[in-house]
Design a protein around this motif. Structure first.
Motif, PDB file in Angstrom:
ATOM      1  N   THR A  23      29.020  13.452 -13.523  1.00  0.00           N
ATOM      2  CA  THR A  23      28.553  13.569 -12.139  1.00  0.00           C
ATOM      3  C   THR A  23      28.787  12.284 -11.363  1.00  0.00           C
ATOM      4  OG1 THR A  23      26.856  15.137 -12.846  1.00  0.00           O
ATOM      5  CG2 THR A  23      26.570  14.137 -10.677  1.00  0.00           C
ATOM      6  N   ASP A  24      28.513  11.142 -11.984  1.00  0.00           N
ATOM      7  CA  ASP A  24      28.684   9.872 -11.286  1.00  0.00           C
ATOM      8  C   ASP A  24      30.162   9.611 -10.980  1.00  0.00           C
ATOM      9  OD1 ASP A  24      27.731   7.645  -9.993  1.00  0.00           O
ATOM     10  OD2 ASP A  24      27.377   6.474 -11.803  1.00  0.00           O
ATOM     11  N   LEU A  25      31.040   9.929 -11.907  1.00  0.00           N
ATOM     12  CA  LEU A  25      32.472   9.732 -11.667  1.00  0.00           C
ATOM     13  C   LEU A  25      32.992  10.672 -10.577  1.00  0.00           C
ATOM     14  CD1 LEU A  25      33.780   9.262 -15.327  1.00  0.00           C
ATOM     15  CD2 LEU A  25      33.568   7.499 -13.553  1.00  0.00           C
ATOM     16  N   ARG A  26      32.508  11.906 -10.566  1.00  0.00           N
ATOM     17  CA  ARG A  26      32.977  12.891  -9.582  1.00  0.00           C
ATOM     18  C   ARG A  26      32.357  12.714  -8.201  1.00  0.00           C
ATOM     19  NH1 ARG A  26      32.594  18.533 -12.893  1.00  0.00           N
ATOM     20  NH2 ARG A  26      34.377  18.190 -14.253  1.00  0.00           N
ATOM     21  N   GLU A  27      31.027  12.499  -8.196  1.00  0.00           N
ATOM     22  CA  GLU A  27      30.288  12.575  -6.938  1.00  0.00           C
ATOM     23  C   GLU A  27      29.653  11.255  -6.501  1.00  0.00           C
ATOM     24  OE1 GLU A  27      27.464  15.781  -7.258  1.00  0.00           O
ATOM     25  OE2 GLU A  27      28.885  17.005  -8.391  1.00  0.00           O
ATOM     26  N   HIS A  28      29.746  10.232  -7.319  1.00  0.00           N
ATOM     27  CA  HIS A  28      29.130   8.925  -7.027  1.00  0.00           C
ATOM     28  C   HIS A  28      27.624   9.051  -6.802  1.00  0.00           C
ATOM     29  CE1 HIS A  28      32.808   6.537  -6.805  1.00  0.00           C
ATOM     30  NE2 HIS A  28      33.361   7.612  -6.283  1.00  0.00           N
ATOM     31  N   ARG A  29      26.997   9.832  -7.668  1.00  0.00           N
ATOM     32  CA  ARG A  29      25.537   9.952  -7.618  1.00  0.00           C
ATOM     33  C   ARG A  29      25.030  10.312  -9.005  1.00  0.00           C
ATOM     34  NH1 ARG A  29      23.002  14.739  -7.356  1.00  0.00           N
ATOM     35  NH2 ARG A  29      24.307  16.584  -7.602  1.00  0.00           N
ATOM     36  N   LEU A  30      23.780   9.975  -9.246  1.00  0.00           N
ATOM     37  CA  LEU A  30      23.105  10.329 -10.495  1.00  0.00           C
ATOM     38  C   LEU A  30      21.948  11.261 -10.115  1.00  0.00           C
ATOM     39  CD1 LEU A  30      23.093   6.772 -12.084  1.00  0.00           C
ATOM     40  CD2 LEU A  30      24.478   8.715 -12.808  1.00  0.00           C
ATOM     41  N   PRO A  31      22.005  12.509 -10.553  1.00  0.00           N
ATOM     42  CA  PRO A  31      21.017  13.512 -10.108  1.00  0.00           C
ATOM     43  C   PRO A  31      19.575  13.165 -10.491  1.00  0.00           C
ATOM     44  CG  PRO A  31      22.886  14.564 -11.188  1.00  0.00           C
ATOM     45  CD  PRO A  31      23.025  13.085 -11.420  1.00  0.00           C
ATOM     46  N   ASN A  32      18.686  13.373  -9.528  1.00  0.00           N
ATOM     47  CA  ASN A  32      17.257  13.103  -9.740  1.00  0.00           C
ATOM     48  C   ASN A  32      16.662  13.821 -10.942  1.00  0.00           C
ATOM     49  OD1 ASN A  32      16.773  11.216  -7.766  1.00  0.00           O
ATOM     50  ND2 ASN A  32      16.203  12.730  -6.221  1.00  0.00           N
ATOM     51  N   PRO A  33      16.950  15.113 -11.157  1.00  0.00           N
ATOM     52  CA  PRO A  33      16.324  15.766 -12.311  1.00  0.00           C
ATOM     53  C   PRO A  33      16.620  15.050 -13.634  1.00  0.00           C
ATOM     54  CG  PRO A  33      17.291  17.415 -10.862  1.00  0.00           C
ATOM     55  CD  PRO A  33      17.733  16.072 -10.349  1.00  0.00           C
ATOM     56  N   MET A  34      17.804  14.481 -13.753  1.00  0.00           N
ATOM     57  CA  MET A  34      18.151  13.786 -15.002  1.00  0.00           C
ATOM     58  C   MET A  34      17.531  12.396 -15.063  1.00  0.00           C
ATOM     59  SD  MET A  34      22.041  14.834 -15.832  1.00  0.00           S
ATOM     60  CE  MET A  34      22.754  15.842 -14.555  1.00  0.00           C
ATOM     61  N   THR A  35      17.639  11.631 -13.977  1.00  0.00           N
ATOM     62  CA  THR A  35      17.136  10.252 -14.021  1.00  0.00           C
ATOM     63  C   THR A  35      15.613  10.201 -14.052  1.00  0.00           C
ATOM     64  OG1 THR A  35      17.330  10.088 -11.598  1.00  0.00           O
ATOM     65  CG2 THR A  35      19.172   9.248 -12.921  1.00  0.00           C
ATOM     66  N   ILE A  36      14.972  11.070 -13.288  1.00  0.00           N
ATOM     67  CA  ILE A  36      13.503  11.081 -13.278  1.00  0.00           C
ATOM     68  C   ILE A  36      12.961  11.599 -14.608  1.00  0.00           C
ATOM     69  CG2 ILE A  36      11.471  12.122 -12.194  1.00  0.00           C
ATOM     70  CD1 ILE A  36      13.002  11.878  -9.504  1.00  0.00           C
ATOM     71  N   SER A  37      13.631  12.600 -15.179  1.00  0.00           N
ATOM     72  CA  SER A  37      13.168  13.091 -16.477  1.00  0.00           C
ATOM     73  C   SER A  37      13.358  12.022 -17.555  1.00  0.00           C
ATOM     74  CB  SER A  37      13.875  14.390 -16.868  1.00  0.00           C
ATOM     75  OG  SER A  37      15.248  14.173 -17.135  1.00  0.00           O
ATOM     76  N   ALA A  38      14.396  11.214 -17.439  1.00  0.00           N
ATOM     77  CA  ALA A  38      14.599  10.121 -18.397  1.00  0.00           C
ATOM     78  C   ALA A  38      13.467   9.100 -18.296  1.00  0.00           C
ATOM     79  CB  ALA A  38      15.953   9.455 -18.172  1.00  0.00           C
ATOM     80  N   ILE A  39      13.043   8.798 -17.079  1.00  0.00           N
ATOM     81  CA  ILE A  39      11.909   7.880 -16.895  1.00  0.00           C
ATOM     82  C   ILE A  39      10.650   8.492 -17.509  1.00  0.00           C
ATOM     83  CG2 ILE A  39      10.354   6.822 -15.205  1.00  0.00           C
ATOM     84  CD1 ILE A  39      12.784   6.578 -13.325  1.00  0.00           C
ATOM     85  N   ALA A  40      10.416   9.773 -17.245  1.00  0.00           N
ATOM     86  CA  ALA A  40       9.208  10.443 -17.750  1.00  0.00           C
ATOM     87  C   ALA A  40       9.200  10.481 -19.278  1.00  0.00           C
ATOM     88  CB  ALA A  40       9.109  11.857 -17.182  1.00  0.00           C
TER      89      ALA A  40
END
Length: 162
Positions: A23-40
């Motif tokens: 996603t980061d390579l294609r869209e230059h973003r890291l999706p919230n559901p993945m990053t927030i769930s990683a924090i949780a």
């Protein structure tokens, strides 16, 4: 044996790494559901590790490292120096690194940024990017994290299981 609990959020992030990188390579973003769930997931298992081991020094070190990372990253993101997706990803990565050693936070971040710098230099020299191009930072932060924290996880596992 309680120390092995930290491997659960590491495995979770390893599983998320593939879709995060794509996603980061294609869209230059890291999706919230993945990053927030990683924090949780990271926060929950650091707290669980503290309760199980009754030794809060390392879990608190990780939680503090994650908190400082989020605050500093938020200030950088306000100035468009880094994306908020990268900040959220770094929060979970640095919480895990901080569990092993506060110095690993610096080593992991430095490794990721050095790799990103070298990659951008190579891409620039190959004329595949310009000075104004955005570089997706997530893949390099993940690589720096796993290169620096991975060996510590391996030795922890070997020590506990021996």
């Amino acid at each position: 044996m309680a120390d092995l609990i930290i491997l659960i959020p590491m495995a979770y992030i390893a599983i998320l790494s593939i879709p995060l990188v794509i996603t980061d390579l294609r869209e230059h973003r890291l999706p919230n559901p993945m990053t927030i769930s990683a924090i949780a997931v990271t926060s929950v298992f650091l707290i669980v590790q503290g309760f199980i081991s009754s030794d809060w020094a390392r879990p608190l070190s990780g939680l503090v490292a994650g908190g400082i990372t989020f605050y500093a990253g938020y200030l950088l993101a306000k100035r468009d120096a880094i994306g908020m997706g990268d900040v959220k990803l770094l929060t979970s990565l640095n919480a895990i690194a901080g569990f092993f050693s506060p110095m690993l936070v610096i080593i992991s971040l430095t490794a990721g940024l050095v790799i990103a710098t070298l990659a951008s230099l190579i891409l620039y020299l190959l004329k595949r990017m310009t000075m104004k191009s955005l570089l997706p930072l997530g893949p390099y932060l993940l690589l720096g994290f796993f290169l620096s924290v991975g060996p510590n996880a391996f030795f922890l596992t070997a020590e506990v299981l021996s």
